[in-house]
Design a protein around this motif. Structure first.
Motif, PDB file in Angstrom:
ATOM      1  N   LEU A  81       0.836  -1.214   0.000  1.00  0.00           N
ATOM      2  CA  LEU A  81       0.000   0.000   0.000  1.00  0.00           C
ATOM      3  C   LEU A  81       0.861   1.251   0.000  1.00  0.00           C
ATOM      4  O   LEU A  81       1.867   1.321   0.703  1.00  0.00           O
ATOM      5  CB  LEU A  81      -0.860   0.048   1.270  1.00  0.00           C
ATOM      6  CG  LEU A  81      -2.013  -0.937   1.404  1.00  0.00           C
ATOM      7  CD1 LEU A  81      -2.572  -0.889   2.821  1.00  0.00           C
ATOM      8  CD2 LEU A  81      -3.118  -0.581   0.411  1.00  0.00           C
ATOM      9  N   LEU A  82       0.423   2.247  -0.768  1.00  0.00           N
ATOM     10  CA  LEU A  82       1.011   3.597  -0.661  1.00  0.00           C
ATOM     11  C   LEU A  82      -0.153   4.577  -0.512  1.00  0.00           C
ATOM     12  O   LEU A  82      -0.823   4.915  -1.489  1.00  0.00           O
ATOM     13  CB  LEU A  82       1.821   3.947  -1.907  1.00  0.00           C
ATOM     14  CG  LEU A  82       3.263   3.508  -1.963  1.00  0.00           C
ATOM     15  CD1 LEU A  82       3.894   3.997  -3.253  1.00  0.00           C
ATOM     16  CD2 LEU A  82       4.062   4.012  -0.773  1.00  0.00           C
ATOM     17  N   PRO A  83      -0.431   5.008   0.712  1.00  0.00           N
ATOM     18  CA  PRO A  83      -1.579   5.892   0.907  1.00  0.00           C
ATOM     19  C   PRO A  83      -1.252   7.352   0.581  1.00  0.00           C
ATOM     20  O   PRO A  83      -0.087   7.767   0.641  1.00  0.00           O
ATOM     21  CB  PRO A  83      -1.890   5.726   2.397  1.00  0.00           C
ATOM     22  CG  PRO A  83      -0.596   5.336   3.020  1.00  0.00           C
ATOM     23  CD  PRO A  83       0.219   4.622   1.971  1.00  0.00           C
ATOM     24  N   LEU A  84      -2.285   8.099   0.232  1.00  0.00           N
ATOM     25  CA  LEU A  84      -2.209   9.554   0.040  1.00  0.00           C
ATOM     26  C   LEU A  84      -1.055  10.015  -0.856  1.00  0.00           C
ATOM     27  O   LEU A  84      -0.258  10.863  -0.482  1.00  0.00           O
ATOM     28  CB  LEU A  84      -2.111  10.260   1.393  1.00  0.00           C
ATOM     29  CG  LEU A  84      -3.430  10.516   2.122  1.00  0.00           C
ATOM     30  CD1 LEU A  84      -3.170  11.139   3.490  1.00  0.00           C
ATOM     31  CD2 LEU A  84      -4.347  11.417   1.300  1.00  0.00           C
ATOM     32  N   VAL A  85      -1.019   9.405  -2.032  1.00  0.00           N
ATOM     33  CA  VAL A  85      -0.004   9.821  -3.007  1.00  0.00           C
ATOM     34  C   VAL A  85      -0.531  11.065  -3.734  1.00  0.00           C
ATOM     35  O   VAL A  85      -1.683  11.103  -4.166  1.00  0.00           O
ATOM     36  CB  VAL A  85       0.279   8.680  -4.011  1.00  0.00           C
ATOM     37  CG1 VAL A  85       1.180   9.168  -5.137  1.00  0.00           C
ATOM     38  CG2 VAL A  85       0.906   7.503  -3.286  1.00  0.00           C
ATOM     39  N   ASN A  86       0.319  12.095  -3.806  1.00  0.00           N
ATOM     40  CA  ASN A  86      -0.074  13.355  -4.472  1.00  0.00           C
ATOM     41  C   ASN A  86       0.183  13.227  -5.977  1.00  0.00           C
ATOM     42  O   ASN A  86       1.289  12.863  -6.391  1.00  0.00           O
ATOM     43  CB  ASN A  86       0.763  14.515  -3.960  1.00  0.00           C
ATOM     44  CG  ASN A  86       0.593  14.799  -2.476  1.00  0.00           C
ATOM     45  OD1 ASN A  86       0.752  15.913  -2.023  1.00  0.00           O
ATOM     46  ND2 ASN A  86       0.277  13.785  -1.683  1.00  0.00           N
ATOM     47  N   TYR A  96      -5.391  13.401  -4.756  1.00  0.00           N
ATOM     48  CA  TYR A  96      -4.793  12.431  -3.830  1.00  0.00           C
ATOM     49  C   TYR A  96      -5.327  11.047  -4.168  1.00  0.00           C
ATOM     50  O   TYR A  96      -6.540  10.873  -4.360  1.00  0.00           O
ATOM     51  CB  TYR A  96      -5.167  12.768  -2.386  1.00  0.00           C
ATOM     52  CG  TYR A  96      -4.624  14.105  -1.930  1.00  0.00           C
ATOM     53  CD1 TYR A  96      -3.331  14.217  -1.425  1.00  0.00           C
ATOM     54  CD2 TYR A  96      -5.408  15.252  -2.013  1.00  0.00           C
ATOM     55  CE1 TYR A  96      -2.838  15.448  -1.018  1.00  0.00           C
ATOM     56  CE2 TYR A  96      -4.918  16.480  -1.606  1.00  0.00           C
ATOM     57  CZ  TYR A  96      -3.634  16.578  -1.109  1.00  0.00           C
ATOM     58  OH  TYR A  96      -3.148  17.792  -0.712  1.00  0.00           O
ATOM     59  N   GLY A 125      -8.420  13.818   1.121  1.00  0.00           N
ATOM     60  CA  GLY A 125      -7.069  14.395   1.140  1.00  0.00           C
ATOM     61  C   GLY A 125      -7.103  15.901   1.288  1.00  0.00           C
ATOM     62  O   GLY A 125      -6.314  16.469   2.044  1.00  0.00           O
TER      63      GLY A 125
END
Lengths: 416, 171
Positions: A81-86, A96, A125
């Motif tokens: 998981l990679l949360p809150l990627v801009n 987000y 986000g």
């Protein structure tokens, strides 16, 4: 349709989700869902189900995470998981997304590649971004306030030190001036006793020297008072005091000035003024200062009224000094009790002064627990009010005596 | 020519200028308005770095991570696979220099021998500095990382900072 498939279709249709399926070599074999969530890629590739693209092209954020992807392919990890990627949208706005990578399995349960899911969480986000922004800005403001506070504290200490040095200097200077002044006054008073021996012109000089020396002594005494008050070294001796008698004494002391200007003084009082609880010397000083000012700023043949009121304010005797003088402007009234302040219209009279008397009076009144204020209008005169605490013990003791008395007289005395 | 890709994370307290340093390095731009980063923003920049007798094409994946304590827990998940770190502090806020050992520890949990560089940022705001160079030197020495005075606003030191890190990454 199996429930899982129904659920997947619902999610794809109602939530902004994009997905990609890759083969074991991480080449994209299928793209679907909300493709606008992906980084800018060749439109032809999108149409062609993403063929020709690698996972790292549609998810460049995964570069550097090859070990984690390998773990998924080998079945060692269930999810990455990679949360809150801009990311930047096609409209150049910040969005987000949550990135998820899962092992993709065939019907036989064999891992054949990666299922990559991109979920739009921009609404969440943006809210979190706003909260974070406000929290960070508040934190920085708090830090700035702390820094300013430290600077102010340091400046305050410095000012306090300078103020102490100033007070010491003034105190020493005033003390050093007083001794020779006392000597000058002593000799001048001796000369005044034999004034008839002198030529008229010289007698006039002696009187002028006496007057000036007394004025310098008054200023040095005021300066000493200011330094004592500022440094907290002023000691008060509080005791029961008859203010009626004190007002009479004050009036007697200033009688020569009143006579010189042909002014009339009215002493007025409500009945049964109780004893006050105050420092005799300092209260005398306060009242003398107020009366002296009234005389100074009232024209010749004007009227001044001293009044004692024991009923206007509970626990206090209110002393008022009303004149029919030049009055004080609204602007000046706010500054009147500051040291060295003199009213803007004082030049209209011949009155002199260093501007310390009212400042000292205010401090002395407040040190005794009272307050001082004024009402004034230009050319209509001024009234200064001072409250002095009633001696509660004496008031209780006298209460029975006063009840027995059948004569509640109003004290009024006229000086002309 | 050899092409290498490396993941580099920028760590530091909020508002020290991590996003601005990346924007300056990647796009040669600066924006005065402060916008807090949440989560992660990944940018890419290719540089050519000499190694022995060849030039290496180094693709630096720059991970701009949210600063501040609120993100301490999630940050760890972003650090996996990191090859190098840029520790950023703000010369105008002394507390941000004090925080650098904490971020170094977070990186050390991933790899104790990661190449690190320190960016002492906002070097242009001389009249607001709370941190002296000697203090930065002391922390840099303690963390065994070279430091560079940078100004994302004016560009000073930014290219040098990342190029030096590039050399450390392929060295």
């Amino acid at each position: 349709m199996p429930i899982e498939l129904q659920l997947a279709k619902f999610l794809l249709n109602h939530h902004k989700i994009a997905y990609a399926i890759t083969d074991y070599a991480l080449n994209v074999v299928e793209l679907g869902g909300e493709l606008a969530l992906l980084p800018p890629i060749d439109e032809a590739c999108k149409v062609g189900n993403g063929s020709g693209l690698s996972l790292f092209e549609i998810a460049p954020e995964i570069i550097g995470c090859e070990a984690e992807i390998l773990s998924l392919l080998q079945g060692d990890a269930p999810v990455f998981l990679l949360p809150l990627v801009n990311r930047e949208s096609a409209q150049a706005t910040l969005i987000y997304v949550n990135l998820t990578c899962l092992p993709h399995k065939d019907a036989a349960g064999q891992i054949t590649g990666i299922l990559h899911i991109v979920e739009d969480v921009t609404t969440h986000g943006r809210l979190e971004q706003r909260l974070t922004q406000q929290r960070n800005e508040l934190s920085m403001l708090r830090d700035q306030l702390g820094t300013h506070n430290l600077a102010l504290t340091a400046a305050n200490i410095e000012l306090h030190n300078l103020d102490e040095i100033k007070s010491k200097f003034v105190s020493i200077a005033a003390h050093e001036l007083r001794n020779p002044l006392a000597s000058i006054l002593g000799y001048v008073e001796m000369l005044e006793e034999d004034l008839a021996l002198f030529h008229e012109e010289h007698a006039h000089y002696i009187k002028a020297i006496h007057k000036s020396a007394k004025r310098v002594l008054s200023i040095t005494n005021d300066l000493l008072d200011v330094t004592r008050i500022e440094s907290g070294r002023l000691e008060l001796i509080l005791k029961s005091t008859n203010l009626v008698e004190m007002l009479e004494d004050v009036a007697d002391e200033l009688q020569p000035q009143l006579e010189a200007k042909h002014q009339s003084l009215l002493l007025d009082s409500t009945p049964d003024v109780p004893l006050a609880f105050c420092d005799n010397t300092r209260t005398f000083q306060i009242l003398a200062n107020l009366l002296s000012n009234a005389i100074k700023y009232t024209p010749e043949e004007g009227q001044i009224t001293l009044c004692l009121d024991a009923q206007a304010e509970e626990g206090f005797i209110v002393v008022s000094v009303a004149d029919t003088g030049i009055g004080i402007s609204q602007n000046d009234q706010g500054n009147l009790f500051r040291s060295f302040f003199r009213g803007s219209n004082t030049h209209l009279t011949s009155a002199t002064g260093a501007g310390l008397g009212l400042s000292i009076a205010k401090s002395l009144v407040e040190l005794q627990g009272g307050r001082i204020w004024l009402t004034s209008e230009l050319n209509q005169g001024s009234t200064f009010y001072v409250t002095i605490p009633i001696d509660d013990n004496a008031a209780n003791e006298n209460a029975s005596d006063k009840n027995a008395s059948d004569e509640n007289r109003t004290f009024t005395q006229q000086y002309d | 020519m050899t092409t290498i890709s490396k993941k580099v994370c920028l760590l530091g307290d909020f508002a020290v200028g991590k996003t601005s340093l990346i924007r300056r390095f990647v796009y040669n731009r600066f924006e005065d308005q402060y916008l807090s980063t949440i989560g992660v923003k990944v940018s890419r920049k290719t540089v050519f770095v000499p190694r022995s007798e060849e030039m290496v094409e180094l693709i630096i994946m720059l991970w701009d991570l949210a600063g501040g304590q609120e993100f301490d827990n999630v940050r760890t998940s972003y650090l996996r696979g990191v090859s190098g770190g840029v520790l950023v502090c703000d010369l105008c806020r002394a507390s941000t220099l004090d925080s650098l050992p904490k971020y170094t520890n977070e990186l050390a949990h991933i790899n104790a021998k990661l190449p690190l560089v320190i960016a002492a940022n906002k070097a242009d705001l001389l009249d607001q500095h709370q941190v002296g160079i000697d203090q930065v030197e002391k922390v840099a020495s303690m963390l065994n990382a070279p430091y560079y005075l940078t100004s994302a606003k004016q560009g000073e030191g930014v290219e040098t900072l990342f190029r030096q890190l590039g050399k450390l990454l392929i060295g």
